[in-house]
Design a protein around this motif. Structure first.
Motif, PDB file in Angstrom:
ATOM      1  N   THR A  71      40.137  55.302  35.896  1.00  0.00           N
ATOM      2  CA  THR A  71      39.098  55.896  35.054  1.00  0.00           C
ATOM      3  C   THR A  71      39.643  56.720  33.901  1.00  0.00           C
ATOM      4  O   THR A  71      39.389  56.414  32.735  1.00  0.00           O
ATOM      5  N   HIS A  72      40.348  57.788  34.226  1.00  0.00           N
ATOM      6  CA  HIS A  72      40.668  58.796  33.220  1.00  0.00           C
ATOM      7  C   HIS A  72      41.707  58.353  32.191  1.00  0.00           C
ATOM      8  O   HIS A  72      41.510  58.561  30.982  1.00  0.00           O
ATOM      9  N   LEU A  73      42.794  57.756  32.622  1.00  0.00           N
ATOM     10  CA  LEU A  73      43.820  57.344  31.657  1.00  0.00           C
ATOM     11  C   LEU A  73      43.342  56.199  30.764  1.00  0.00           C
ATOM     12  O   LEU A  73      43.606  56.241  29.554  1.00  0.00           O
ATOM     13  N   PRO A  74      42.630  55.198  31.302  1.00  0.00           N
ATOM     14  CA  PRO A  74      42.090  54.190  30.386  1.00  0.00           C
ATOM     15  C   PRO A  74      41.142  54.782  29.339  1.00  0.00           C
ATOM     16  O   PRO A  74      41.161  54.387  28.172  1.00  0.00           O
ATOM     17  N   LYS A  75      40.331  55.750  29.742  1.00  0.00           N
ATOM     18  CA  LYS A  75      39.414  56.395  28.785  1.00  0.00           C
ATOM     19  C   LYS A  75      40.207  57.147  27.715  1.00  0.00           C
ATOM     20  O   LYS A  75      39.922  57.021  26.522  1.00  0.00           O
ATOM     21  N   LEU A  76      41.194  57.940  28.140  1.00  0.00           N
ATOM     22  CA  LEU A  76      42.002  58.685  27.179  1.00  0.00           C
ATOM     23  C   LEU A  76      42.785  57.742  26.265  1.00  0.00           C
ATOM     24  O   LEU A  76      42.986  58.033  25.084  1.00  0.00           O
ATOM     25  N   ASP A  77      43.191  56.599  26.809  1.00  0.00           N
ATOM     26  CA  ASP A  77      43.902  55.591  26.005  1.00  0.00           C
ATOM     27  C   ASP A  77      42.956  54.975  24.968  1.00  0.00           C
ATOM     28  O   ASP A  77      43.321  54.824  23.802  1.00  0.00           O
ATOM     29  N   ARG A  78      41.745  54.630  25.378  1.00  0.00           N
ATOM     30  CA  ARG A  78      40.756  54.063  24.440  1.00  0.00           C
ATOM     31  C   ARG A  78      40.446  55.026  23.301  1.00  0.00           C
ATOM     32  O   ARG A  78      40.232  54.613  22.170  1.00  0.00           O
ATOM     33  N   GLU A  79      40.408  56.324  23.618  1.00  0.00           N
ATOM     34  CA  GLU A  79      40.092  57.335  22.605  1.00  0.00           C
ATOM     35  C   GLU A  79      41.301  57.653  21.725  1.00  0.00           C
ATOM     36  O   GLU A  79      41.181  58.382  20.746  1.00  0.00           O
TER      37      GLU A  79
END
Length: 176
Positions: A71-79
């Motif tokens: 969840t968190h790292l993919p979101k931070l990567d997308r942003e």
């Protein structure tokens, strides 16, 4: 959607990122680290922080690892805040993280965090007190006790202003 002056990230995106404790902790940990870190190292650090124990219990470490990975790292990567390599399980901070970092601390209207202000002021005050004690030309114009007293007065006034400004902003938010 309002966009911050110097950024590509909208304020709503930044607030969404910071809404989660683990995402905030990821950014903090990466700021304290140099270069790339592994997902396992990051998960262990966050798990230790959450339970205030070292080592953290295995189920907590696994839970943190999975939530970061899924969840968190993919979101931070997308942003664009971190670079997350899902195959190598490595994470690195991106320059965009500076935009998010400004929102992690309380920021003055001049764009400086209060933490930076207090750190700089404390360093300056200590330098003046020590310089006065050592007899430096300008600093020795006042005794060290006078410099310390002035510094404590400015510190108290700054703290009072910060508290007043936050309370005033809070009261205004209730009216709006």
């Amino acid at each position: 959607m309002p966009v911050t002056r110097s950024s590509m990230l909208a304020e709503t995106q930044i607030h969404d990122i910071l809404r989660n404790d683990r995402r905030r902790r990821v950014i903090e940990y990466l700021q304290e680290s140099v270069g790339t870190v592994t997902l396992r190292e990051l998960a262990e650090s966050i798990a230790c922080h959450e339970c205030d124990a070292d080592p953290a219990p295995r189920p907590l470490r696994e839970s943190v690892y999975n939530s970061l990975h899924q969840t968190h790292l993919p979101k931070l990567d997308r942003e664009g805040v971190v670079a997350y390599d899902e195959h190598r399980k490595t994470v690195a901070l991106q320059p965009t993280a500076r935009e998010v970092d400004r929102y992690m601390g309380v920021v003055t209207r001049y764009g400086v965090t209060w933490a930076d202000y207090y750190r700089t002021f404390g360093t300056l005050a200590l330098t003046l007190v020590v310089a006065s004690e050592l007899g430096a030309p300008v600093a020795s114009a006042l005794p060290a006790l006078a410099w310390a007293s002035v510094a404590l007065f400015v510190l108290a006034a700054s703290t009072a202003y910060q508290l007043w400004a936050r309370r005033w902003a809070y009261l205004r938010s209730l009216v709006d």
